[in-house]
Design an enzyme around this catalytic site. Structure first.
Site, PDB file in Angstrom:
ATOM      1  N   GLY A 101     -12.159  20.547 -79.429  1.00 21.76           N
ATOM      2  CA  GLY A 101     -12.648  21.814 -78.858  1.00 21.76           C
ATOM      3  C   GLY A 101     -11.497  22.609 -78.269  1.00 21.76           C
ATOM      4  O   GLY A 101     -10.635  22.046 -77.595  1.00 21.76           O
TER       5      GLY A 101
ATOM      6  N   ALA B 102       4.970  27.116 -74.717  1.00 29.68           N
ATOM      7  CA  ALA B 102       5.934  26.283 -73.977  1.00 29.68           C
ATOM      8  C   ALA B 102       6.630  25.289 -74.910  1.00 29.68           C
ATOM      9  O   ALA B 102       7.852  25.099 -74.834  1.00 29.68           O
ATOM     10  CB  ALA B 102       5.216  25.548 -72.848  1.00 29.68           C
TER      11      ALA B 102
ATOM     12  N   ARG C 215       9.046  27.326 -77.376  1.00 26.60           N
ATOM     13  CA  ARG C 215      10.248  27.891 -76.725  1.00 26.60           C
ATOM     14  C   ARG C 215      11.175  26.778 -76.220  1.00 26.60           C
ATOM     15  O   ARG C 215      12.393  26.906 -76.293  1.00 26.60           O
ATOM     16  CB  ARG C 215       9.819  28.815 -75.577  1.00 26.60           C
ATOM     17  CG  ARG C 215       9.040  30.050 -76.070  1.00 26.60           C
ATOM     18  CD  ARG C 215       9.870  31.315 -75.984  1.00 26.60           C
ATOM     19  NE  ARG C 215       9.313  32.397 -76.777  1.00 26.60           N
ATOM     20  CZ  ARG C 215       8.654  33.451 -76.285  1.00 26.60           C
ATOM     21  NH1 ARG C 215       8.459  33.544 -74.979  1.00 26.60           N
ATOM     22  NH2 ARG C 215       8.211  34.405 -77.087  1.00 26.60           N
TER      23      ARG C 215
ATOM     24  N   ARG D 253     -12.281  19.451 -85.918  1.00 25.63           N
ATOM     25  CA  ARG D 253     -12.480  18.011 -85.734  1.00 25.63           C
ATOM     26  C   ARG D 253     -12.437  17.437 -87.150  1.00 25.63           C
ATOM     27  O   ARG D 253     -13.213  17.833 -88.011  1.00 25.63           O
ATOM     28  CB  ARG D 253     -13.836  17.738 -85.070  1.00 25.63           C
ATOM     29  CG  ARG D 253     -14.017  18.498 -83.732  1.00 25.63           C
ATOM     30  CD  ARG D 253     -15.232  18.021 -82.989  1.00 25.63           C
ATOM     31  NE  ARG D 253     -15.700  18.954 -81.976  1.00 25.63           N
ATOM     32  CZ  ARG D 253     -15.279  18.986 -80.702  1.00 25.63           C
ATOM     33  NH1 ARG D 253     -14.375  18.151 -80.273  1.00 25.63           N
ATOM     34  NH2 ARG D 253     -15.778  19.850 -79.850  1.00 25.63           N
TER      35      ARG D 253
ATOM     36  N   ASP E 147      -9.357  13.335 -75.753  1.00 21.41           N
ATOM     37  CA  ASP E 147      -9.219  11.895 -76.023  1.00 21.41           C
ATOM     38  C   ASP E 147      -9.396  11.527 -77.495  1.00 21.41           C
ATOM     39  O   ASP E 147      -8.675  10.669 -78.021  1.00 21.41           O
ATOM     40  CB  ASP E 147     -10.139  11.071 -75.115  1.00 21.41           C
ATOM     41  CG  ASP E 147     -11.573  11.546 -75.123  1.00 21.41           C
ATOM     42  OD1 ASP E 147     -11.873  12.548 -75.806  1.00 21.41           O
ATOM     43  OD2 ASP E 147     -12.408  10.910 -74.456  1.00 21.41           O
TER      44      ASP E 147
ATOM     45  N   THR F 178      -8.527  20.272 -72.621  1.00 18.88           N
ATOM     46  CA  THR F 178      -9.983  20.259 -72.762  1.00 18.88           C
ATOM     47  C   THR F 178     -10.594  20.845 -71.503  1.00 18.88           C
ATOM     48  O   THR F 178     -10.068  20.634 -70.414  1.00 18.88           O
ATOM     49  CB  THR F 178     -10.552  18.837 -72.993  1.00 18.88           C
ATOM     50  OG1 THR F 178     -11.974  18.865 -72.812  1.00 18.88           O
ATOM     51  CG2 THR F 178      -9.997  17.802 -72.038  1.00 18.88           C
TER      52      THR F 178
ATOM     53  N   ASP G 175     -13.255  19.796 -70.272  1.00 22.74           N
ATOM     54  CA  ASP G 175     -14.088  18.758 -69.635  1.00 22.74           C
ATOM     55  C   ASP G 175     -13.400  18.024 -68.473  1.00 22.74           C
ATOM     56  O   ASP G 175     -14.077  17.387 -67.667  1.00 22.74           O
ATOM     57  CB  ASP G 175     -14.520  17.714 -70.676  1.00 22.74           C
ATOM     58  CG  ASP G 175     -15.308  18.325 -71.809  1.00 22.74           C
ATOM     59  OD1 ASP G 175     -15.886  19.410 -71.606  1.00 22.74           O
ATOM     60  OD2 ASP G 175     -15.348  17.722 -72.905  1.00 22.74           O
TER      61      ASP G 175
ATOM     62  N   ASP H  32     -11.859  15.294 -68.467  1.00 21.71           N
ATOM     63  CA  ASP H  32     -12.239  13.875 -68.471  1.00 21.71           C
ATOM     64  C   ASP H  32     -11.115  12.948 -68.929  1.00 21.71           C
ATOM     65  O   ASP H  32     -11.349  11.788 -69.222  1.00 21.71           O
ATOM     66  CB  ASP H  32     -13.475  13.671 -69.368  1.00 21.71           C
ATOM     67  CG  ASP H  32     -13.250  14.166 -70.788  1.00 21.71           C
ATOM     68  OD1 ASP H  32     -12.240  14.849 -71.025  1.00 21.71           O
ATOM     69  OD2 ASP H  32     -14.085  13.877 -71.655  1.00 21.71           O
TER      70      ASP H  32
ATOM     71  N   ARG I  17     -27.584  33.972 -59.634  1.00 22.60           N
ATOM     72  CA  ARG I  17     -28.102  33.876 -58.255  1.00 22.60           C
ATOM     73  C   ARG I  17     -28.758  35.206 -57.829  1.00 22.60           C
ATOM     74  O   ARG I  17     -29.797  35.202 -57.174  1.00 22.60           O
ATOM     75  CB  ARG I  17     -26.954  33.504 -57.323  1.00 22.60           C
ATOM     76  CG  ARG I  17     -27.276  33.479 -55.864  1.00 22.60           C
ATOM     77  CD  ARG I  17     -28.075  32.274 -55.438  1.00 22.60           C
ATOM     78  NE  ARG I  17     -27.279  31.071 -55.282  1.00 22.60           N
ATOM     79  CZ  ARG I  17     -27.813  29.885 -54.964  1.00 22.60           C
ATOM     80  NH1 ARG I  17     -29.115  29.756 -54.795  1.00 22.60           N
ATOM     81  NH2 ARG I  17     -27.041  28.838 -54.843  1.00 22.60           N
TER      82      ARG I  17
ATOM     83  N   ARG J   9     -19.681  17.394 -71.951  1.00 20.45           N
ATOM     84  CA  ARG J   9     -19.999  16.272 -72.846  1.00 20.45           C
ATOM     85  C   ARG J   9     -20.554  15.087 -72.070  1.00 20.45           C
ATOM     86  O   ARG J   9     -21.731  15.087 -71.750  1.00 20.45           O
ATOM     87  CB  ARG J   9     -18.767  15.859 -73.662  1.00 20.45           C
ATOM     88  CG  ARG J   9     -19.152  15.089 -74.921  1.00 20.45           C
ATOM     89  CD  ARG J   9     -17.934  14.648 -75.700  1.00 20.45           C
ATOM     90  NE  ARG J   9     -17.215  15.764 -76.270  1.00 20.45           N
ATOM     91  CZ  ARG J   9     -17.410  16.225 -77.490  1.00 20.45           C
ATOM     92  NH1 ARG J   9     -18.292  15.670 -78.268  1.00 20.45           N
ATOM     93  NH2 ARG J   9     -16.716  17.233 -77.948  1.00 20.45           N
TER      94      ARG J   9
ATOM     95  N   GLU K 179     -24.195  18.530 -69.083  1.00 18.61           N
ATOM     96  CA  GLU K 179     -24.522  17.932 -70.382  1.00 18.61           C
ATOM     97  C   GLU K 179     -24.471  16.423 -70.213  1.00 18.61           C
ATOM     98  O   GLU K 179     -23.604  15.917 -69.498  1.00 18.61           O
ATOM     99  CB  GLU K 179     -23.434  18.281 -71.396  1.00 18.61           C
ATOM    100  CG  GLU K 179     -23.551  19.594 -72.062  1.00 18.61           C
ATOM    101  CD  GLU K 179     -22.456  19.742 -73.129  1.00 18.61           C
ATOM    102  OE1 GLU K 179     -22.703  20.472 -74.076  1.00 18.61           O
ATOM    103  OE2 GLU K 179     -21.366  19.142 -73.004  1.00 18.61           O
TER     104      GLU K 179
HETATM  105  O1  F6P Z   1     -15.083  18.904 -75.290  1.00 20.93           O
HETATM  106  C1  F6P Z   1     -15.303  20.261 -75.077  1.00 20.93           C
HETATM  107  C2  F6P Z   1     -16.757  20.598 -75.335  1.00 20.93           C
HETATM  108  O2  F6P Z   1     -16.914  21.989 -75.110  1.00 20.93           O
HETATM  109  C3  F6P Z   1     -17.776  19.793 -74.540  1.00 20.93           C
HETATM  110  O3  F6P Z   1     -17.903  20.225 -73.215  1.00 20.93           O
HETATM  111  C4  F6P Z   1     -19.009  19.989 -75.374  1.00 20.93           C
HETATM  112  O4  F6P Z   1     -19.914  18.913 -75.201  1.00 20.93           O
HETATM  113  C5  F6P Z   1     -18.469  20.001 -76.789  1.00 20.93           C
HETATM  114  O5  F6P Z   1     -17.087  20.343 -76.686  1.00 20.93           O
HETATM  115  C6  F6P Z   1     -19.150  20.973 -77.703  1.00 20.93           C
HETATM  116  O6  F6P Z   1     -18.605  20.808 -78.965  1.00 20.93           O
HETATM  117  P1  F6P Z   1     -18.892  21.794 -80.191  1.00 20.93           P
HETATM  118  O7  F6P Z   1     -18.164  23.070 -79.902  1.00 20.93           O
HETATM  119  O8  F6P Z   1     -18.349  21.091 -81.353  1.00 20.93           O
HETATM  120  O9  F6P Z   1     -20.361  22.000 -80.209  1.00 20.93           O
END
Ligand code: F6P
Length: 326
Positions: A14, A25, A28, A75, A106, A129, A131, A133, A158, A175, A226
């Site tokens: 993603g 970066a 260069r 991917r 990852d 990413t 996320d 994570d 809000r 994710r 999610e």
């Molecule tokens: O890993 C980044 C992310 O945006 C996650 O937060 C999400 O679950 C996933 O990718 C969505 O993937 P895609 O764009 O393939 O639907």
């Protein structure tokens, strides 16, 4: 490292805001050190299709402020097999590529690590990413921009929630991780946050909402990450509505809006530092690692650890978020 003359760079998985700043970066820093840089288009699949471009200093002009990735991303399933990786390695050798820098998460680091281990190719990962994570860095490139985007959107929600006495369930990305959800909950004063890392109890959530209403809270925002065990925001809203039929509920899924946009200064700075350090690591003969930043210091983490371990949320922040919103 003497024998490294041509470094390849790709973005995978993603996209995340700040990827372009990291590409800039790397390019260069490599050129500064008299190295050639090859850009690989569309992630690992670009290696298999020999989709290579020569990167010059001007190729990365004016991209520091733009979201997405100029190298495009994907991917790649073919890369999951040994045969796919062998073909990729052979293509890189044919094109005189000596080392590879992978900007991604990852899953991308797993592929990169196998490529390094199976064929001896020097590889370096740069954590990109939204996320947050990835084990081995306090923050990933793109996370800061994503939470700021989510916060802006939730502030706007809000206004409507308050004006119409509505209970909103807002789903954010991540994710399997609740970093985005937890930070946006704290930053927006959300009434509750539901995370994959902590148990979710719908009854308890309903009791909490009823108590809030007794204190004259007529609207509310529940952030749903999610991957929550009780389901997505739609599902959770449905479960709450069954128990609290008088509540007017709405669901908003922020989705891919969180992945785009101009990176924040934090993300641009992090991307610049980690991209620079990725090239320097190769020059020092360090590879098979990800460059990360922990407590403002550069840390190299074995690629293997980046996908076998996971960055953990600070669970005490859930309590702080809840206390502050009551
Ligand atoms: O890993 C980044 C992310 O945006 C996650 O937060 C999400 O679950 C996933 O990718 C969505 O993937 P895609 O764009 O393939 O639907």
């Amino acid at each position: 490292m003497e024998h490294i003359k041509n470094i390849a760079i790709l973005t995978s998985g993603g996209d995340s805001p700040g990827m372009n700043a990291a590409i800039r970066a790397v390019v260069r820093t490599a050129i500064y050190n008299n190295l050639k840089v090859t850009g690989i288009m569309s992630g690992f699949s670009g290696i298999l299709k020999s989709n290579f471009i020569k990167m010059e200093s001007h190729s990365v002009s004016k991209i520091i402020s733009s979201g997405g990735t100029i190298l495009k991303s994907s991917r790649c399933h073919e890369f999951l097999s040994y045969e796919g990786r062998k073909k990729a390695y052979d293509n890189m050798k044919i094109h005189g590529i000596d080392a590879l820098i992978v900007l991604g998460g990852d899953g991308s680091f797993h592929g990169a690590d196998l490529l390094g281990k199976e064929f001896g190719l020097p590889v370096i990962g740069v954590p990109c990413t939204i996320d947050n994570d990835i084990y081995g860095t306090d923050f990933t490139i793109g996370y800061d921009t994503a939470i700021n985007t989510a916060v802006r959107a939730i502030d706007q929600i809000r206004d409507t929630a308050d004006s119409h006495n509505l209970l909103f369930f807002v789903e954010v990305m991540g994710r399997h991780s609740g970093f985005i959800a937890l930070s946006t909950a704290l930053a927006t004063g959300a009434e509750s946050v539901l995370l994959p890392e902590t148990p979710t109890n719908i009854e308890q959530l309903c009791n909490y909402l009823v108590t809030g209403r007794r204190k004259n809270k007529t609207s509310g925002i529940i952030i749903v990450a999610e991957g929550d065990e009780e389901g997505d925001a739609q599902e959770i809203a449905r479960k709450v509505k069954v128990r609290l039929p008088d509540y007017e509920t709405r669901v908003t899924i922020l989705g891919h809006v969180q992945r785009g946009g101009s990176p924040t200064s934090n993300d641009r700075v992090l991307a610049s530092i980690l991209g620079y350090e990725a090239v320097n690591a190769l020059l020092k003969g360090i590879y098979g690692v990800m460059t990360g930043r922990i407590n403002s210091k550069i840390v190299y983490t074995k690629l293997e650890e980046t996908y076998s371990k996971r960055n953990k949320i600070e669970e005490n922040l859930v309590e702080i978020s809840t206390i502050l919103s009551t």
